[in-house]
Design a protein around this motif. Structure first.
Motif, PDB file in Angstrom:
ATOM      1  N   ILE A  71      34.316  37.189  35.367  1.00  0.00           N
ATOM      2  CA  ILE A  71      35.466  37.902  34.804  1.00  0.00           C
ATOM      3  C   ILE A  71      36.623  37.914  35.788  1.00  0.00           C
ATOM      4  O   ILE A  71      37.773  37.637  35.423  1.00  0.00           O
ATOM      5  N   ASN A  72      36.349  38.238  37.043  1.00  0.00           N
ATOM      6  CA  ASN A  72      37.409  38.256  38.059  1.00  0.00           C
ATOM      7  C   ASN A  72      38.084  36.894  38.194  1.00  0.00           C
ATOM      8  O   ASN A  72      39.314  36.808  38.268  1.00  0.00           O
ATOM      9  N   LYS A  73      37.284  35.849  38.221  1.00  0.00           N
ATOM     10  CA  LYS A  73      37.831  34.499  38.359  1.00  0.00           C
ATOM     11  C   LYS A  73      38.707  34.148  37.155  1.00  0.00           C
ATOM     12  O   LYS A  73      39.786  33.579  37.312  1.00  0.00           O
ATOM     13  N   TYR A  74      38.256  34.513  35.962  1.00  0.00           N
ATOM     14  CA  TYR A  74      39.032  34.225  34.762  1.00  0.00           C
ATOM     15  C   TYR A  74      40.384  34.936  34.805  1.00  0.00           C
ATOM     16  O   TYR A  74      41.417  34.350  34.501  1.00  0.00           O
ATOM     17  N   PHE A  75      40.375  36.190  35.185  1.00  0.00           N
ATOM     18  CA  PHE A  75      41.627  36.954  35.265  1.00  0.00           C
ATOM     19  C   PHE A  75      42.580  36.334  36.281  1.00  0.00           C
ATOM     20  O   PHE A  75      43.784  36.223  36.026  1.00  0.00           O
ATOM     21  N   THR A  76      42.059  35.922  37.414  1.00  0.00           N
ATOM     22  CA  THR A  76      42.892  35.307  38.451  1.00  0.00           C
ATOM     23  C   THR A  76      43.459  33.975  37.987  1.00  0.00           C
ATOM     24  O   THR A  76      44.667  33.730  38.098  1.00  0.00           O
ATOM     25  N   GLU A  77      42.604  33.110  37.456  1.00  0.00           N
ATOM     26  CA  GLU A  77      43.033  31.775  37.021  1.00  0.00           C
ATOM     27  C   GLU A  77      44.047  31.826  35.874  1.00  0.00           C
ATOM     28  O   GLU A  77      44.861  30.925  35.726  1.00  0.00           O
ATOM     29  N   ASN A  78      44.001  32.877  35.072  1.00  0.00           N
ATOM     30  CA  ASN A  78      44.885  32.980  33.911  1.00  0.00           C
ATOM     31  C   ASN A  78      46.029  33.974  34.118  1.00  0.00           C
ATOM     32  O   ASN A  78      46.713  34.337  33.163  1.00  0.00           O
ATOM     33  N   ASN A  79      46.211  34.393  35.356  1.00  0.00           N
ATOM     34  CA  ASN A  79      47.302  35.308  35.708  1.00  0.00           C
ATOM     35  C   ASN A  79      47.351  36.543  34.813  1.00  0.00           C
ATOM     36  O   ASN A  79      48.425  36.975  34.384  1.00  0.00           O
ATOM     37  N   LEU A  80      46.190  37.083  34.525  1.00  0.00           N
ATOM     38  CA  LEU A  80      46.122  38.290  33.707  1.00  0.00           C
ATOM     39  C   LEU A  80      46.296  39.511  34.608  1.00  0.00           C
ATOM     40  O   LEU A  80      45.920  39.482  35.778  1.00  0.00           O
ATOM     41  N   PRO A  81      46.864  40.591  34.077  1.00  0.00           N
ATOM     42  CA  PRO A  81      47.129  41.781  34.888  1.00  0.00           C
ATOM     43  C   PRO A  81      45.856  42.375  35.488  1.00  0.00           C
ATOM     44  O   PRO A  81      44.889  42.646  34.776  1.00  0.00           O
ATOM     45  N   LYS A  82      45.885  42.571  36.793  1.00  0.00           N
ATOM     46  CA  LYS A  82      44.720  43.140  37.488  1.00  0.00           C
ATOM     47  C   LYS A  82      44.423  44.563  37.032  1.00  0.00           C
ATOM     48  O   LYS A  82      43.289  45.008  37.082  1.00  0.00           O
ATOM     49  N   LYS A  83      45.467  45.283  36.563  1.00  0.00           N
ATOM     50  CA  LYS A  83      45.241  46.666  36.149  1.00  0.00           C
ATOM     51  C   LYS A  83      44.345  46.765  34.913  1.00  0.00           C
ATOM     52  O   LYS A  83      43.787  47.816  34.634  1.00  0.00           O
ATOM     53  N   MET A  84      44.185  45.664  34.188  1.00  0.00           N
ATOM     54  CA  MET A  84      43.316  45.646  33.008  1.00  0.00           C
ATOM     55  C   MET A  84      41.847  45.486  33.359  1.00  0.00           C
ATOM     56  O   MET A  84      40.978  45.855  32.578  1.00  0.00           O
ATOM     57  N   ILE A  85      41.586  44.936  34.505  1.00  0.00           N
ATOM     58  CA  ILE A  85      40.230  44.464  34.793  1.00  0.00           C
ATOM     59  C   ILE A  85      39.214  45.595  34.926  1.00  0.00           C
ATOM     60  O   ILE A  85      38.051  45.420  34.577  1.00  0.00           O
TER      61      ILE A  85
END
Length: 139
Positions: free
Chosen positions: A21-35
């Motif tokens: 999940i962390n890698k996906y969020f990073t690779e797709n520039n998704l907001p960290k506050k959502m994680i």
């Protein structure tokens, strides 16, 4: 873009889900506050699969994650065997009852529902399919 992780139903595999999940969020520039909410919800769902699905320890769990830019949603899908169980239909505990009078269980789904914007369930070809989605506010 969609990614998939296939693991066995062993509690030791939580770290793999966390990293996925962390890698996906990073690779797709998704907001960290959502994680945070996604991770808490995913951990609750994963632990419930392990404890309650009656699947064997080496049964396969498929987790896929995707973001839908047009709908501004990130979704995780958990596909696993075991007994058919729709957590959406499960009764929510009465949180007004004092803790020492409540039955054990049920709060995990309440937590998931508070972090997630949409949740759906189907049972298809002997597999439980649980999808959780969260709105992305900062695309």
């Amino acid at each position: 873009m969609s990614k998939k992780l296939i693991i066995s139903s062993d509690v030791k595999n939580w770290n793999k889900i966390y990293e996925f999940i962390n890698k996906y969020f990073t690779e797709n520039n998704l907001p960290k506050k959502m994680i945070f909410g996604i991770l808490v919800s995913s951990e609750e769902i994963f632990s419930n699969i392990i404890r309650h699905s009656r699947s064997k320890i080496h049964d396969e769990i498929i987790i896929s994650v995707e973001n839908n830019h047009s709908a501004k949603m990130v979704s995780l899908v958990f596909k696993y065997g075991g007994v058919e169980f729709n957590p959406i239909d499960a009764d929510s505990p009465d949180v007004s009852v004092p803790l020492d009078k409540r039955e054990i269980g049920g709060l995990g789904l309440v937590i998931v529902k508070n972090f997630i914007d949409d949740i759906s369930y189907t049972y298809l070809e002997g597999k439980n399919i649980l999808k959780i989605s969260k709105k992305v506010v900062d695309f």
